[in-house]
Design a protein around this motif. Structure first.
Motif, PDB file in Angstrom:
ATOM      1  N   LEU A  32     -31.241 -28.229  34.319  1.00  0.00           N
ATOM      2  CA  LEU A  32     -29.917 -27.514  34.739  1.00  0.00           C
ATOM      3  C   LEU A  32     -29.858 -26.177  34.229  1.00  0.00           C
ATOM      4  CD1 LEU A  32     -28.899 -30.415  31.629  1.00  0.00           C
ATOM      5  CD2 LEU A  32     -27.923 -30.262  33.870  1.00  0.00           C
ATOM      6  N   GLY A  33     -31.193 -25.381  33.873  1.00  0.00           N
ATOM      7  CA  GLY A  33     -30.806 -24.259  33.758  1.00  0.00           C
ATOM      8  C   GLY A  33     -33.135 -23.871  33.497  1.00  0.00           C
ATOM      9  N   SER A  57     -32.624 -16.609  30.884  1.00  0.00           N
ATOM     10  CA  SER A  57     -31.387 -17.154  30.895  1.00  0.00           C
ATOM     11  C   SER A  57     -31.047 -17.920  29.828  1.00  0.00           C
ATOM     12  CB  SER A  57     -30.729 -16.678  31.852  1.00  0.00           C
ATOM     13  OG  SER A  57     -31.023 -17.468  33.115  1.00  0.00           O
ATOM     14  N   GLY A  58     -31.653 -19.216  29.885  1.00  0.00           N
ATOM     15  CA  GLY A  58     -31.581 -20.230  29.275  1.00  0.00           C
ATOM     16  C   GLY A  58     -32.114 -21.973  30.474  1.00  0.00           C
ATOM     17  N   ASN A  59     -32.799 -22.590  29.326  1.00  0.00           N
ATOM     18  CA  ASN A  59     -33.759 -23.772  29.555  1.00  0.00           C
ATOM     19  C   ASN A  59     -33.176 -25.260  29.370  1.00  0.00           C
ATOM     20  OD1 ASN A  59     -36.426 -21.986  30.256  1.00  0.00           O
ATOM     21  ND2 ASN A  59     -35.637 -20.566  28.847  1.00  0.00           N
ATOM     22  N   ALA A  60     -32.368 -25.984  29.799  1.00  0.00           N
ATOM     23  CA  ALA A  60     -32.545 -27.158  30.313  1.00  0.00           C
ATOM     24  C   ALA A  60     -32.519 -28.206  30.963  1.00  0.00           C
ATOM     25  CB  ALA A  60     -30.612 -27.314  29.163  1.00  0.00           C
ATOM     26  N   LEU A  61     -33.316 -29.194  30.014  1.00  0.00           N
ATOM     27  CA  LEU A  61     -33.230 -30.355  31.278  1.00  0.00           C
ATOM     28  C   LEU A  61     -32.365 -31.453  30.558  1.00  0.00           C
ATOM     29  CD1 LEU A  61     -36.651 -29.189  31.157  1.00  0.00           C
ATOM     30  CD2 LEU A  61     -36.405 -30.110  33.167  1.00  0.00           C
ATOM     31  N   LEU A  62     -32.444 -32.162  31.342  1.00  0.00           N
ATOM     32  CA  LEU A  62     -31.958 -34.194  30.981  1.00  0.00           C
ATOM     33  C   LEU A  62     -32.850 -34.444  31.542  1.00  0.00           C
ATOM     34  CD1 LEU A  62     -29.334 -35.465  30.184  1.00  0.00           C
ATOM     35  CD2 LEU A  62     -28.770 -35.391  33.119  1.00  0.00           C
ATOM     36  N   ASP A 121     -33.569 -28.798  25.195  1.00  0.00           N
ATOM     37  CA  ASP A 121     -33.837 -27.800  24.914  1.00  0.00           C
ATOM     38  C   ASP A 121     -32.365 -27.223  24.955  1.00  0.00           C
ATOM     39  OD1 ASP A 121     -35.650 -26.507  23.918  1.00  0.00           O
ATOM     40  OD2 ASP A 121     -36.819 -26.135  25.978  1.00  0.00           O
ATOM     41  N   ALA A 122     -31.364 -26.217  24.545  1.00  0.00           N
ATOM     42  CA  ALA A 122     -30.254 -26.523  24.545  1.00  0.00           C
ATOM     43  C   ALA A 122     -29.926 -24.842  24.599  1.00  0.00           C
ATOM     44  CB  ALA A 122     -29.420 -26.865  23.559  1.00  0.00           C
ATOM     45  N   GLY A 123     -30.402 -23.961  25.918  1.00  0.00           N
ATOM     46  CA  GLY A 123     -30.527 -23.211  26.077  1.00  0.00           C
ATOM     47  C   GLY A 123     -29.032 -22.209  27.061  1.00  0.00           C
ATOM     48  N   LEU A 124     -28.615 -22.851  27.743  1.00  0.00           N
ATOM     49  CA  LEU A 124     -27.032 -22.524  28.143  1.00  0.00           C
ATOM     50  C   LEU A 124     -25.838 -22.260  27.069  1.00  0.00           C
ATOM     51  CD1 LEU A 124     -27.642 -24.540  31.190  1.00  0.00           C
ATOM     52  CD2 LEU A 124     -28.417 -22.806  30.474  1.00  0.00           C
ATOM     53  N   SER A 125     -24.952 -21.645  27.824  1.00  0.00           N
ATOM     54  CA  SER A 125     -23.705 -22.359  26.415  1.00  0.00           C
ATOM     55  C   SER A 125     -23.563 -23.056  26.013  1.00  0.00           C
ATOM     56  CB  SER A 125     -22.966 -20.889  26.948  1.00  0.00           C
ATOM     57  OG  SER A 125     -22.026 -21.559  28.438  1.00  0.00           O
ATOM     58  N   HIS A 126     -22.698 -23.614  25.515  1.00  0.00           N
ATOM     59  CA  HIS A 126     -22.174 -24.871  24.968  1.00  0.00           C
ATOM     60  C   HIS A 126     -21.660 -25.832  26.627  1.00  0.00           C
ATOM     61  CE1 HIS A 126     -18.771 -22.739  23.425  1.00  0.00           C
ATOM     62  NE2 HIS A 126     -17.915 -24.376  23.402  1.00  0.00           N
ATOM     63  N   ASP A 177     -33.171 -18.607  24.444  1.00  0.00           N
ATOM     64  CA  ASP A 177     -32.730 -19.111  25.656  1.00  0.00           C
ATOM     65  C   ASP A 177     -33.289 -20.641  25.435  1.00  0.00           C
ATOM     66  OD1 ASP A 177     -35.810 -18.574  25.141  1.00  0.00           O
ATOM     67  OD2 ASP A 177     -36.445 -18.871  28.113  1.00  0.00           O
ATOM     68  N   HIS A 178     -33.911 -21.305  24.360  1.00  0.00           N
ATOM     69  CA  HIS A 178     -33.873 -22.248  24.225  1.00  0.00           C
ATOM     70  C   HIS A 178     -32.898 -23.350  23.179  1.00  0.00           C
ATOM     71  CE1 HIS A 178     -37.738 -22.425  26.976  1.00  0.00           C
ATOM     72  NE2 HIS A 178     -38.122 -21.361  25.962  1.00  0.00           N
ATOM     73  N   ILE A 179     -31.807 -22.156  22.987  1.00  0.00           N
ATOM     74  CA  ILE A 179     -31.297 -23.022  21.434  1.00  0.00           C
ATOM     75  C   ILE A 179     -29.792 -22.405  21.695  1.00  0.00           C
ATOM     76  CG2 ILE A 179     -33.092 -23.732  20.283  1.00  0.00           C
ATOM     77  CD1 ILE A 179     -32.250 -20.798  17.969  1.00  0.00           C
ATOM     78  N   ARG A 180     -29.871 -21.700  22.391  1.00  0.00           N
ATOM     79  CA  ARG A 180     -28.551 -20.800  23.136  1.00  0.00           C
ATOM     80  C   ARG A 180     -27.273 -21.851  22.555  1.00  0.00           C
ATOM     81  NH1 ARG A 180     -25.977 -17.532  27.670  1.00  0.00           N
ATOM     82  NH2 ARG A 180     -26.644 -18.777  28.775  1.00  0.00           N
ATOM     83  N   GLY A 181     -27.018 -22.827  22.962  1.00  0.00           N
ATOM     84  CA  GLY A 181     -26.256 -22.936  22.622  1.00  0.00           C
ATOM     85  C   GLY A 181     -25.854 -24.428  22.039  1.00  0.00           C
ATOM     86  N   LEU A 182     -27.042 -24.582  21.104  1.00  0.00           N
ATOM     87  CA  LEU A 182     -26.938 -25.386  20.012  1.00  0.00           C
ATOM     88  C   LEU A 182     -25.986 -25.906  19.275  1.00  0.00           C
ATOM     89  CD1 LEU A 182     -28.785 -27.819  19.499  1.00  0.00           C
ATOM     90  CD2 LEU A 182     -30.582 -26.414  18.105  1.00  0.00           C
TER      91      LEU A 182
END
Ligand SMILES: [Zn+2]
Ligand SMILES: [Zn+2]
Length: 267
Positions: free
Chosen positions: A6-7, A11-16, A27-32, A60-65
């Motif tokens: 997902l990114g 600037s932000g890491n996240a995988l589904l 990881d939840a590195g994008l904005s919520h 960059d791994h927890i920004r939106g958590l």
């Protein structure tokens, strides 16, 4: 098993990761907001996540958590060091991971593997649905034996290719930051990523994602060139992609990518 980036990057890491009704966010590195929009496009609505895995506590791994957890009632899985750094407070829905010890989450088996990086207790992950395996390693300054072994059986390999050494050394970053990135607790260069892949037995691998590319010290062209040169470009079945930092998600589905290997195993 489906894996979706997902990114990827600073600037932000996240995988589904999805399999038979199991939905994991790694990881939840994008904005919520971005997380919710992107997950919804893969059919994962509010309160649909099975669990959230966190590799380490860098922004960059927890920004939106924290805000994201208002919309998901699932547990957060991370090492004791990462949970300590997150300082979640009482009531935080967490499960402590121990590097090297497998846990079952929904239909997936997850093994966290310790990595060398300047965080409290960072890990990469090997995820398996019993047939297909994905190995996901970013934010590591060096590839040790445990990481190398973890990459071995995967059909999808996600490995960091953070920087081109020459672009980094000649670039505008202050020297202490350059030294941190170059160190064995920093990030993996294109050449280190390429050398690791060149040492692997690539016969089970169907796809390689080059991840966590620096915006300033790398380009997809540099990363792909380094890896393709090291691998010799001989295996036409092997797809190699440089993950975009944002933009359209990239996905891999083991049921289509690995159908041939499944048949061999089943019969
Ligand atoms: Zn990172
Ligand atoms: Zn990091």
């Amino acid at each position: 098993m489906r894996v979706v980036s997902l990114g990827s990057g600073s600037s932000g890491n996240a995988l589904l990761i999805q399999h038979n009704g199991t939905n994991l966010l790694l990881d939840a590195g994008l904005s919520h907001r971005d997380l919710r929009v992107r997950l919804a496009s893969f059919g994962v609505g509010d309160h649909d996540l099975t669990a959230i895995l966190i590799s380490h506590e860098h922004h960059d791994h927890i920004r939106g958590l924290a805000q994201f957890l208002r919309y998901q009632s699932c547990q957060v899985l991370a090492t004791a060091g990462t949970l300590h750094a997150l300082d979640p407070g009482p009531g935080f829905p967490c499960v402590r991971l121990v590097p090297g010890q497998a846990v079952e989450v929904g239909t997936l088996t997850i093994v966290p593997i310790a990595v060398s990086h300047d965080a409290l207790e960072p890990v990469g992950f090997v995820l398996s649905d019993g047939l297909a395996t994905a190995a996901i390693f970013t934010d590591l300054g060096t590839v040790d034996r445990a990481v190398y072994d973890a990459l071995h059986a995967a059909q999808l390999v996600v490995l960091e290719a953070n920087y081109d050494r020459e672009l980094l050394v000649r670039g505008s970053y202050p020297w202490p930051l350059k030294r941190r990135i170059l160190s064995s607790q920093g990030h993996l260069s294109n050449d280190e990523c390429a050398a690791t892949l060149a040492r692997l037995d690539l016969s089970p691998v169907r796809e390689i994602w080059l991840a966590h590319l620096s915006a300033e010290n790398n380009t997809p062209r540099h990363a792909l060139h380094a890896v393709q040169t090291a691998l010799g470009g001989s295996d036409h079945r092997l797809a190699i992609r440089a993950l975009p930092r944002c933009g359209a998600p990239v996905s891999w589905d083991s049921s289509t990518a690995d159908s041939k290997a499944r048949q061999i195993r089943l019969f």
